[in-house]
Structure formats: structure tokens, C-alpha cells
Write a protein that holds these residues in place. Structure first.
Motif, mmCIF file in Angstrom:
data_model
loop_
_atom_site.group_PDB
_atom_site.id
_atom_site.type_symbol
_atom_site.label_atom_id
_atom_site.label_comp_id
_atom_site.label_asym_id
_atom_site.label_seq_id
_atom_site.Cartn_x
_atom_site.Cartn_y
_atom_site.Cartn_z
ATOM 1 N N VAL A 32 44.848 43.274 38.527
ATOM 2 C CA VAL A 32 43.905 42.435 38.923
ATOM 3 C C VAL A 32 43.276 41.220 37.040
ATOM 4 N N PHE A 33 43.331 42.080 36.315
ATOM 5 C CA PHE A 33 43.027 42.615 35.123
ATOM 6 C C PHE A 33 43.838 41.344 34.158
ATOM 7 N N PHE A 34 45.010 41.720 34.248
ATOM 8 C CA PHE A 34 46.360 41.132 33.716
ATOM 9 C C PHE A 34 46.584 39.847 34.914
ATOM 10 N N ALA A 35 46.281 39.600 35.897
ATOM 11 C CA ALA A 35 46.754 38.294 36.727
ATOM 12 C C ALA A 35 45.746 37.451 36.286
ATOM 13 N N HIS A 36 44.668 37.990 36.036
ATOM 14 C CA HIS A 36 43.906 36.916 35.201
ATOM 15 C C HIS A 36 43.836 36.333 33.929
ATOM 16 N N GLN A 37 44.431 37.384 32.700
ATOM 17 C CA GLN A 37 45.323 37.115 31.600
ATOM 18 C C GLN A 37 46.560 36.036 31.979
ATOM 19 N N ASP A 77 39.979 27.066 42.661
ATOM 20 C CA ASP A 77 39.948 27.714 43.942
ATOM 21 C C ASP A 77 40.703 29.020 42.957
ATOM 22 N N ALA A 78 41.844 29.131 42.725
ATOM 23 C CA ALA A 78 41.717 30.068 41.555
ATOM 24 C C ALA A 78 41.087 30.644 40.706
ATOM 25 N N ALA A 79 41.361 29.590 39.718
ATOM 26 C CA ALA A 79 40.250 29.312 38.771
ATOM 27 C C ALA A 79 38.751 30.128 38.679
ATOM 28 N N MET A 80 38.114 29.844 40.063
ATOM 29 C CA MET A 80 36.707 30.166 40.368
ATOM 30 C C MET A 80 37.001 31.575 40.400
ATOM 31 N N GLU A 81 38.092 32.078 41.530
ATOM 32 C CA GLU A 81 38.117 33.307 41.967
ATOM 33 C C GLU A 81 38.026 34.335 40.678
ATOM 34 N N LEU A 82 39.191 33.806 39.464
ATOM 35 C CA LEU A 82 39.354 35.006 38.846
ATOM 36 C C LEU A 82 38.929 34.928 37.200
ATOM 37 N N THR A 83 38.169 33.994 37.419
ATOM 38 C CA THR A 83 37.718 34.129 36.297
ATOM 39 C C THR A 83 36.580 35.399 35.738
ATOM 40 N N PRO A 84 35.668 35.370 36.884
ATOM 41 C CA PRO A 84 34.978 37.015 36.490
ATOM 42 C C PRO A 84 35.905 38.213 36.509
ATOM 43 N N GLU A 85 36.987 37.965 36.355
ATOM 44 C CA GLU A 85 37.689 39.567 36.791
ATOM 45 C C GLU A 85 38.117 39.554 35.704
ATOM 46 N N TYR A 86 38.227 39.038 34.857
ATOM 47 C CA TYR A 86 37.946 39.267 33.178
ATOM 48 C C TYR A 86 36.737 40.853 32.629
ATOM 49 N N VAL A 87 35.347 40.217 33.004
ATOM 50 C CA VAL A 87 34.693 41.102 32.478
ATOM 51 C C VAL A 87 34.731 42.585 33.580
ATOM 52 N N ARG A 101 37.479 51.952 40.893
ATOM 53 C CA ARG A 101 37.273 52.266 42.608
ATOM 54 C C ARG A 101 36.708 51.708 43.320
ATOM 55 N N ILE A 102 36.909 49.447 42.296
ATOM 56 C CA ILE A 102 36.204 48.790 43.149
ATOM 57 C C ILE A 102 37.248 48.138 44.087
ATOM 58 N N TYR A 103 38.206 48.433 43.655
ATOM 59 C CA TYR A 103 39.787 46.872 44.381
ATOM 60 C C TYR A 103 41.077 48.070 44.142
ATOM 61 N N ASN A 104 41.111 47.732 45.885
ATOM 62 C CA ASN A 104 42.655 48.192 46.295
ATOM 63 C C ASN A 104 43.836 47.589 46.357
ATOM 64 N N ARG A 105 44.738 47.505 46.780
ATOM 65 C CA ARG A 105 46.218 46.298 47.274
ATOM 66 C C ARG A 105 45.835 45.594 47.167
ATOM 67 N N ARG A 106 45.158 44.923 48.792
ATOM 68 C CA ARG A 106 45.129 43.987 49.697
ATOM 69 C C ARG A 106 43.577 43.110 48.038
ATOM 70 N N ILE A 107 43.344 43.309 47.292
ATOM 71 C CA ILE A 107 42.248 42.441 46.274
ATOM 72 C C ILE A 107 43.347 42.617 45.101
ATOM 73 N N GLU A 109 46.643 42.415 45.050
ATOM 74 C CA GLU A 109 48.255 41.356 45.887
ATOM 75 C C GLU A 109 47.631 39.879 45.529
ATOM 76 N N GLU A 110 46.271 39.582 46.343
ATOM 77 C CA GLU A 110 44.994 37.872 45.969
ATOM 78 C C GLU A 110 45.313 37.141 45.078
ATOM 79 N N HIS A 111 44.586 38.169 43.997
ATOM 80 C CA HIS A 111 44.456 38.520 43.026
ATOM 81 C C HIS A 111 45.949 37.267 42.002
ATOM 82 N N LEU A 112 46.950 38.708 42.593
ATOM 83 C CA LEU A 112 48.687 38.539 41.771
ATOM 84 C C LEU A 112 48.591 37.155 42.317
#
Length: 128
Positions: A32-37, A77-87, A101-107, A109-112
């Protein structure tokens, strides 16, 4: 393409590939972090090409989208969803939990998927 934009674009594609590898390895928070990046760097490449200046030193995809006046609702929408993931993906105090502990495959995949949308949008806008 301007050299600075080309370098941001090249790193965006590398970060996207890293997100895919991490997803396949079950390192969901890191994916998820690298998807944001990846999305951030693609937007910064577009920013440089469109506005002919260096992008702001920010990790806010929302800010980049707004400053470029991008109107595509999927990209907004993508920008709004991905922005907080940097932190959130990196700091327990931001996530209120261990990020791993708070991320799973579904989450992940959605961020990717969202990052790919941003990258494909930027690819079209850059004429690549």
C-alpha cells in the motif's frame, strides 16, 4: 519529456512494480505504501510537464490533483483514498495499531488498483 519528469515517471513505474511484488509476498502494508508512492511520482511527472515547474514537496495526492485542476472523478477519488496511506502505513501512532496488522490482501489490491488508475491517467496525459 523533460528530464525531471522522466525521472519521476521512471521511478513511479519501479514503485508500482515494487508494490506488486510486495502484494504477492503478503507484505500488504508495504504494498500500500509503494502504491501511494507510485501514484505520487506519476502525478509529479505530470505536474512537471503540465506546469513547467518542480512539484511542491508534498505527499498529498489531493494537492497535486487540485493544483493541476484534474477533473476526472476516478483520479480525484484515487487521490483521496491513497493520500493518507503515506503516513498510516509507516507509523503505529498514525494507524493506532501496528501498520503490518491492519492491511490485508483485499485492501492492498484495492490500493494497487487505484495507483494503476492514476498511472494510466498520467500515461495518457503525458502521451506515452
Amino acid at each position: 519529456m523533460r528530464e525531471e519528469a522522466r525521472m519521476f515517471w521512471e521511478q513511479a513505474l519501479e514503485d508500482l512494480r515494487t508494490a506488486e511484488i510486495l502484494l504477492n509476498e503478503g507484505r500488504y502494508y508495504a504494498s500500500v505504501f509503494f502504491a501511494h508512492q507510485a501514484a505520487e511520482k506519476a502525478l509529479k511527472a505530470l505536474y512537471i510537464q503540465r506546469l513547467r515547474r518542480s512539484p511542491p514537496r508534498t505527499h498529498s495526492l489531493v494537492r497535486l490533483v487540485n493544483e493541476m485542476n484534474i477533473q476526472d472523478p476516478n483520479i480525484i477519488d484515487a487521490a483521496m483514498e491513497l493520500t493518507p496511506e503515506y503516513v498510516t502505513t509507516r507509523y503505529p501512532d498514525a494507524a493506532n495499531e501496528v501498520p503490518a496488522r491492519i492491511y490485508n490482501r483485499r485492501i492492498a489490491e484495492e490500493h494497487l488498483r487505484r495507483a494503476r488508475e492514476v498511472i494510466e491517467f498520467c500515461r495518457r496525459e503525458l502521451g506515452l
